[in-house]
Design a protein around this motif. Structure first.
Motif, mmCIF file in Angstrom:
data_model
loop_
_atom_site.group_PDB
_atom_site.id
_atom_site.type_symbol
_atom_site.label_atom_id
_atom_site.label_comp_id
_atom_site.label_asym_id
_atom_site.label_seq_id
_atom_site.Cartn_x
_atom_site.Cartn_y
_atom_site.Cartn_z
ATOM 1 N N MET A 1 157.998 33.938 115.764
ATOM 2 C CA MET A 1 159.410 34.116 115.412
ATOM 3 C C MET A 1 160.057 32.752 115.195
ATOM 4 S SD MET A 1 162.349 35.866 117.742
ATOM 5 C CE MET A 1 164.062 35.669 117.323
ATOM 6 N N THR A 2 160.842 32.637 114.171
ATOM 7 C CA THR A 2 161.519 31.372 113.904
ATOM 8 C C THR A 2 163.000 31.506 114.191
ATOM 9 O OG1 THR A 2 159.934 30.809 112.212
ATOM 10 C CG2 THR A 2 162.031 29.642 112.156
ATOM 11 N N VAL A 3 163.508 30.559 114.925
ATOM 12 C CA VAL A 3 164.928 30.516 115.249
ATOM 13 C C VAL A 3 165.445 29.192 114.720
ATOM 14 C CG1 VAL A 3 166.613 30.458 117.114
ATOM 15 C CG2 VAL A 3 164.542 31.851 117.344
ATOM 16 N N ASN A 4 166.593 29.172 114.108
ATOM 17 C CA ASN A 4 167.148 27.903 113.649
ATOM 18 C C ASN A 4 167.615 27.122 114.861
ATOM 19 O OD1 ASN A 4 166.716 28.405 110.927
ATOM 20 N ND2 ASN A 4 168.645 29.558 110.756
ATOM 21 N N GLY A 5 166.839 26.134 115.243
ATOM 22 C CA GLY A 5 167.189 25.370 116.425
ATOM 23 C C GLY A 5 166.257 24.188 116.577
ATOM 24 N N VAL A 6 165.982 23.824 117.824
ATOM 25 C CA VAL A 6 165.156 22.652 118.080
ATOM 26 C C VAL A 6 163.758 23.082 118.506
ATOM 27 C CG1 VAL A 6 167.119 21.230 118.735
ATOM 28 C CG2 VAL A 6 165.926 22.559 120.485
ATOM 29 N N GLY A 7 162.763 22.245 118.198
ATOM 30 C CA GLY A 7 161.407 22.498 118.657
ATOM 31 C C GLY A 7 161.257 21.997 120.089
ATOM 32 N N HIS A 17 152.833 25.762 124.806
ATOM 33 C CA HIS A 17 153.617 26.468 123.788
ATOM 34 C C HIS A 17 154.494 25.464 123.067
ATOM 35 C CE1 HIS A 17 152.705 30.541 125.250
ATOM 36 N NE2 HIS A 17 152.785 30.022 126.458
ATOM 37 N N ARG A 18 154.727 25.732 121.793
ATOM 38 C CA ARG A 18 155.759 24.991 121.061
ATOM 39 C C ARG A 18 156.576 26.026 120.300
ATOM 40 N NH1 ARG A 18 157.330 20.092 119.884
ATOM 41 N NH2 ARG A 18 158.600 19.805 118.039
ATOM 42 N N LEU A 19 157.858 26.091 120.623
ATOM 43 C CA LEU A 19 158.720 27.097 120.030
ATOM 44 C C LEU A 19 159.957 26.442 119.447
ATOM 45 C CD1 LEU A 19 158.795 29.866 122.822
ATOM 46 C CD2 LEU A 19 157.380 29.843 120.761
ATOM 47 N N GLU A 20 160.497 27.084 118.447
ATOM 48 C CA GLU A 20 161.803 26.683 117.947
ATOM 49 C C GLU A 20 162.833 27.550 118.663
ATOM 50 O OE1 GLU A 20 164.056 26.318 113.669
ATOM 51 O OE2 GLU A 20 161.865 26.284 113.742
ATOM 52 N N VAL A 21 163.775 26.918 119.335
ATOM 53 C CA VAL A 21 164.724 27.698 120.126
ATOM 54 C C VAL A 21 166.155 27.354 119.749
ATOM 55 C CG1 VAL A 21 163.130 27.872 122.078
ATOM 56 C CG2 VAL A 21 164.821 26.047 122.050
ATOM 57 N N GLY A 22 167.008 28.351 119.838
ATOM 58 C CA GLY A 22 168.431 28.146 119.606
ATOM 59 C C GLY A 22 169.060 27.464 120.811
ATOM 60 N N PRO A 23 170.246 26.893 120.644
ATOM 61 C CA PRO A 23 170.867 26.123 121.721
ATOM 62 C C PRO A 23 171.200 26.950 122.956
ATOM 63 C CG PRO A 23 172.370 26.365 119.849
ATOM 64 C CD PRO A 23 171.040 26.852 119.395
ATOM 65 N N GLY A 24 171.429 28.248 122.789
ATOM 66 C CA GLY A 24 171.809 29.054 123.938
ATOM 67 C C GLY A 24 170.695 29.949 124.464
ATOM 68 N N GLU A 25 169.492 29.769 123.936
ATOM 69 C CA GLU A 25 168.411 30.671 124.369
ATOM 70 C C GLU A 25 168.021 30.374 125.809
ATOM 71 O OE1 GLU A 25 165.177 31.300 121.656
ATOM 72 O OE2 GLU A 25 163.748 31.620 123.291
ATOM 73 N N THR A 26 167.975 31.409 126.623
ATOM 74 C CA THR A 26 167.607 31.201 128.030
ATOM 75 C C THR A 26 166.097 31.314 128.210
ATOM 76 O OG1 THR A 26 167.760 33.539 128.637
ATOM 77 C CG2 THR A 26 169.800 32.211 128.791
ATOM 78 N N LEU A 27 165.648 30.702 129.293
ATOM 79 C CA LEU A 27 164.223 30.785 129.610
ATOM 80 C C LEU A 27 163.816 32.230 129.881
ATOM 81 C CD1 LEU A 27 161.493 29.579 130.264
ATOM 82 C CD2 LEU A 27 162.395 28.873 132.503
ATOM 83 N N GLU A 33 161.052 38.097 125.959
ATOM 84 C CA GLU A 33 161.142 38.623 124.593
ATOM 85 C C GLU A 33 160.252 37.898 123.602
ATOM 86 O OE1 GLU A 33 162.725 41.352 124.391
ATOM 87 O OE2 GLU A 33 163.653 41.214 126.371
ATOM 88 N N ARG A 34 159.965 36.647 123.860
ATOM 89 C CA ARG A 34 159.176 35.906 122.878
ATOM 90 C C ARG A 34 157.740 35.708 123.333
ATOM 91 N NH1 ARG A 34 162.447 30.976 120.515
ATOM 92 N NH2 ARG A 34 160.877 31.263 118.893
ATOM 93 N N LEU A 35 157.519 35.472 124.620
ATOM 94 C CA LEU A 35 156.150 35.293 125.118
ATOM 95 C C LEU A 35 155.601 36.570 125.742
ATOM 96 C CD1 LEU A 35 156.451 31.707 126.659
ATOM 97 C CD2 LEU A 35 155.765 32.371 124.343
ATOM 98 N N ILE A 67 168.408 26.901 130.242
ATOM 99 C CA ILE A 67 168.315 26.859 128.784
ATOM 100 C C ILE A 67 166.940 26.334 128.359
ATOM 101 C CG2 ILE A 67 169.317 25.836 126.700
ATOM 102 C CD1 ILE A 67 171.045 27.960 128.150
ATOM 103 N N THR A 68 166.270 27.075 127.519
ATOM 104 C CA THR A 68 164.901 26.734 127.125
ATOM 105 C C THR A 68 164.834 25.376 126.422
ATOM 106 O OG1 THR A 68 164.432 29.081 126.902
ATOM 107 C CG2 THR A 68 162.880 27.583 125.861
#
Ligand code: FES
Ligand code: FES
Length: 160
Positions: A1-7, A17-27, A33-35, A67-68
């Protein structure tokens, strides 16, 4: 899944893991939901109940308010990491043996908080156990069985 955010690069239970996460995504969201690591439970989502507790660099955190994006280079451990080769870890088994889990919703959070405690202090007193569990709420057990399970782990060498 791609989220417009930071890697963000981090590990969960030893898996990188390397994920792109939004600024407010919680761990908590990342884990469940993602892992698809659903052992970590979603309770109050306000940092009050401890159901979502996981370890970040060996310290308990409420994953619902962590925050992730802050995970770069850090190590996460969840309840899924306590068992190995299909066998429960000693603290998990002690919870079963001592009736420390009833509905079970709080149990993953308790296990992670207690894992951190026992790694830092292999022989905690009952009051130290209660203090460590200050942020974990259980509506079923009355806590006595949980403290007994920890004491049995101490008798078995103090390792979770
Ligand atoms: S769900 Fe995180 S503290 Fe309650
Ligand atoms: S076992 Fe039900 S909330 Fe703890």
């Amino acid at each position: 899944m791609t989220v417009n955010g930071v890697g963000v690069a981090f590990s969960v239970n030893g898996v990188a893991h390397r994920l792109e996460v939004g600024p407010g995504e919680t761990l908590l969201h990342t884990l469940r939901e993602r892992l698809r690591l659903t052992g970590t439970k979603e309770g109050c989502v306000e940092g009050e109940c401890g159901a979502c507790t996981v370890l970040v660099d060996d310290k308990p955190v409420d994953s619902c308010i962590f925050i992730t994006a802050a995970l770069e280079g850090r190590r996460v451990r969840t309840v899924e990491g306590l068992s190995g080769d299909g066998a429960l870890g000693p603290l998990q088994q002690a919870f079963i043996d001592y009736g420390s889990t009833q509905c079970g919703f709080c149990t993953p959070g308790f296990l992670m908080t207690l894992t951190a405690l026992l790694e830092e202090n292999p022989s905690p007193s009952p009051s130290e156990v209660r203090q460590a569990l200050d942020g974990n709420i259980c509506r079923c057990t009355g806590y006595r069985q949980i403290i007994e399970a920890v004491a049995s782990g101490i008798e078995n060498g103090g390792r979770p």
